[in-house]
Design an enzyme around this catalytic site. Structure first.
Site, PDB file in Angstrom:
ATOM      1  N   SER A 298       0.800  -1.232  -0.008  1.00  0.00           N
ATOM      2  CA  SER A 298       0.002  -0.019   0.032  1.00  0.00           C
ATOM      3  C   SER A 298       0.811   1.400   0.036  1.00  0.00           C
ATOM      4  O   SER A 298       2.142   1.334   0.616  1.00  0.00           O
ATOM      5  CB  SER A 298      -0.964  -0.165   1.224  1.00  0.00           C
ATOM      6  OG  SER A 298      -1.459   1.169   1.373  1.00  0.00           O
TER       7      SER A 298
ATOM      8  N   LYS B 195       2.154  -3.775   6.855  1.00  0.00           N
ATOM      9  CA  LYS B 195       2.675  -3.613   5.435  1.00  0.00           C
ATOM     10  C   LYS B 195       4.128  -3.241   5.205  1.00  0.00           C
ATOM     11  O   LYS B 195       4.590  -4.048   4.527  1.00  0.00           O
ATOM     12  CB  LYS B 195       1.711  -2.655   4.533  1.00  0.00           C
ATOM     13  CG  LYS B 195       0.198  -2.722   4.390  1.00  0.00           C
ATOM     14  CD  LYS B 195       0.163  -4.265   3.687  1.00  0.00           C
ATOM     15  CE  LYS B 195      -1.562  -4.249   3.524  1.00  0.00           C
ATOM     16  NZ  LYS B 195      -1.812  -5.894   2.934  1.00  0.00           N
TER      17      LYS B 195
ATOM     18  N   TYR C 196      -2.237  -0.891  10.805  1.00  0.00           N
ATOM     19  CA  TYR C 196      -2.263  -1.585   9.635  1.00  0.00           C
ATOM     20  C   TYR C 196      -1.111  -1.192   8.729  1.00  0.00           C
ATOM     21  O   TYR C 196      -0.549  -2.213   8.007  1.00  0.00           O
ATOM     22  CB  TYR C 196      -3.858  -1.054   8.894  1.00  0.00           C
ATOM     23  CG  TYR C 196      -3.950  -1.112   7.403  1.00  0.00           C
ATOM     24  CD1 TYR C 196      -4.111  -2.327   6.898  1.00  0.00           C
ATOM     25  CD2 TYR C 196      -3.603  -0.342   6.423  1.00  0.00           C
ATOM     26  CE1 TYR C 196      -3.991  -2.794   5.557  1.00  0.00           C
ATOM     27  CE2 TYR C 196      -3.499  -0.325   5.045  1.00  0.00           C
ATOM     28  CZ  TYR C 196      -3.679  -1.642   4.723  1.00  0.00           C
ATOM     29  OH  TYR C 196      -3.758  -1.800   3.387  1.00  0.00           O
TER      30      TYR C 196
END
Ligand code: NAD
Ligand code: UD1
Length: 337
Positions: free
Chosen positions: A124, A153, A149
């Site tokens: 992302s 990643k 979150y």
């Protein structure tokens, strides 16, 4: 060629499964249905006339996941499975670290054990943290995500990088998605968030069909041309096609590669509202409110590397994506049943 797709019934995964089936790949989907519905499988079949093999398995369950590897010989894997709600990740960090990291580690362990040497990972733009400048290029610094979150990643990118270094015969593509929006043009598949949407496009769609009164525009005083936040919105079909191009790239055995997948163009919140109204004829009332904490003014991609090396370009613009999102929302006012 058979591709293992984890999280293949989700928003981006299902669109990619459609592309894969349409291009003649055989597909095995693994999805725990944490954030998707089994009805997506039937809709994939309605659209493509083909049904992928499907296993309702949690990738964190190593033994159950291993059984999937016994069912077929895979040539490549695409790893979409993961939890992705930024706000929820702040409330439930351990669930996010556990799910996203353990599922990824299990996947690479099994790929090594079963000799599956090609992997695409859904990363992302969030890995860039607060950008010092835009457009973002792949060599810009990664780190300091504003939420758990985003940290997952960053950590998974690092784990996969280390794994590839130790296993140079593996080919791994880290794809950094910008803001995926839109839906399948049939209106059968699209973004189906639970509860009040957090992201812009699903919220606008719910306003457009009258399900919500108005859009809350988070901040009108950013240093951008109209004061609202600027993002790089990419049609989910373009994003899915980016995976097809990446699979072909992996055939050249490039080792570890990183690509931004976006349009290279920034669009403000108010421009997105205008595009939606123009594309659909629907009205999207809005109110400009305070900034949302954690937001940045501008975030968009430089996609030259993907354009050149993958020979891939985003074909659709924001209006196309708005039209498809609206079509999906009208046909599925309460989501996919
Ligand atoms: P999604 O929630 O629609 O799809 C993810 C799918 O993975 C869901 O169907 C869910 O049930 C499944 N899943 C989650 N954990 C699992 C597990 N342990 N085992 C098996 N299945 C599991 O999300 P999406 O928007 O399609 O995103 C796909 C991937 O792309 C995610 O990894 C996400 O973090 C990443 N990504 C998404 C965006 C975005 O804006 N949508 C942006 C950047 C990156
Ligand atoms: C968010 C996540 C990001 C994730 C991405 C895709 C944050 C801080 N970032 O990105 O990690 O990868 O979603 O899932 O949550 N907006 C409004 N009103 C709304 C919703 C959004 O004005 O109701 C504005 C936002 O302030 C922003 C833009 O619309 O300027 C896009 O927001 P959103 O769709 O949530 O995506 P990001 O914040 O870019």
């Amino acid at each position: 060629m058979r591709v293992l797709v984890t999280g293949g019934l989700g928003f981006i995964g299902s669109e990619t499964v459609i592309c894969l089936l349409n291009e003649g790949y055989e597909v095995t989907v693994v999805d725990a249905l944490f954030n998707s519905k089994i009805a997506v499988l039937e809709r994939i079949e309605t659209i493509t006339g083909k049904k992928p093999d499907f296993f309702q398995v949690d990738c964190c369950d190593y033994e159950a996941f291993k059984k999937v590897f016994e069912t077929a010989k895979f040539d490549a894997a695409i790893h979409f499975a993961g939890l992705k709600a930024v706000g929820e990740s702040v409330e439930k960090p351990i669930e996010y670290y556990e799910n996203n990291l353990v599922s990824s580690i299990n996947l690479v362990k099994l790929m090594k054990e079963y000799g599956v040497k090609n992997l695409i990972f859904s990363s992302s733009a969030t890995v860039y943290g607060t950008p010092k400048r835009v457009p973002l290029v792949e060599t810009d610094p990664v780190g300091h995500a504003t939420n758990p979150y985003g940290e997952t990643k960053i950590m998974i990118e690092r784990i996969l990088g280390d794994f590839q270094l130790a296993n140079p015969d593996f080919n791994i593509a880290l794809l950094r998605y910008f803001n995926p929006i839109g839906a399948h043009p049939s209106g059968l598949l699209g973004e189906d968030p639970n509860g009040i949407p957090n992201n812009l496009m699903p919220y606008i769609s719910q306003v457009a069909i009258g399900k919500r009164d108005y859009l809350r525009v988070w901040g009108g005083d950013y240093p951008t041309p109209d004061g609202t936040g600027v993002r790089d919105y990419i049609h989910v079909v373009d994003l899915a096609e980016g995976h097809m191009a990446t699979l072909k790239k992996l055939e050249d055995k490039p080792g570890l590669v990183v690509y931004n997948l976006g349009t290279g163009k920034g669009t403000s919140v108010l421009e997105a509202v205008s595009a939606y109204e123009k594309a659909t004829g629907a009205k999207v009332p809005y109110k400009i409110l305070e900034r949302r904490s954690g937001d940045v003014a501008e975030n968009y991609a430089n996609c030259d590397k993907a354009n050149t090396e993958l020979k891939w370009h985003a074909r659709f613009n924001v209006e196309d994506a708005c039209r498809d999102a609206y079509n999906f929302q009208k046909k599925n006012p309460d989501g996919i049943k």
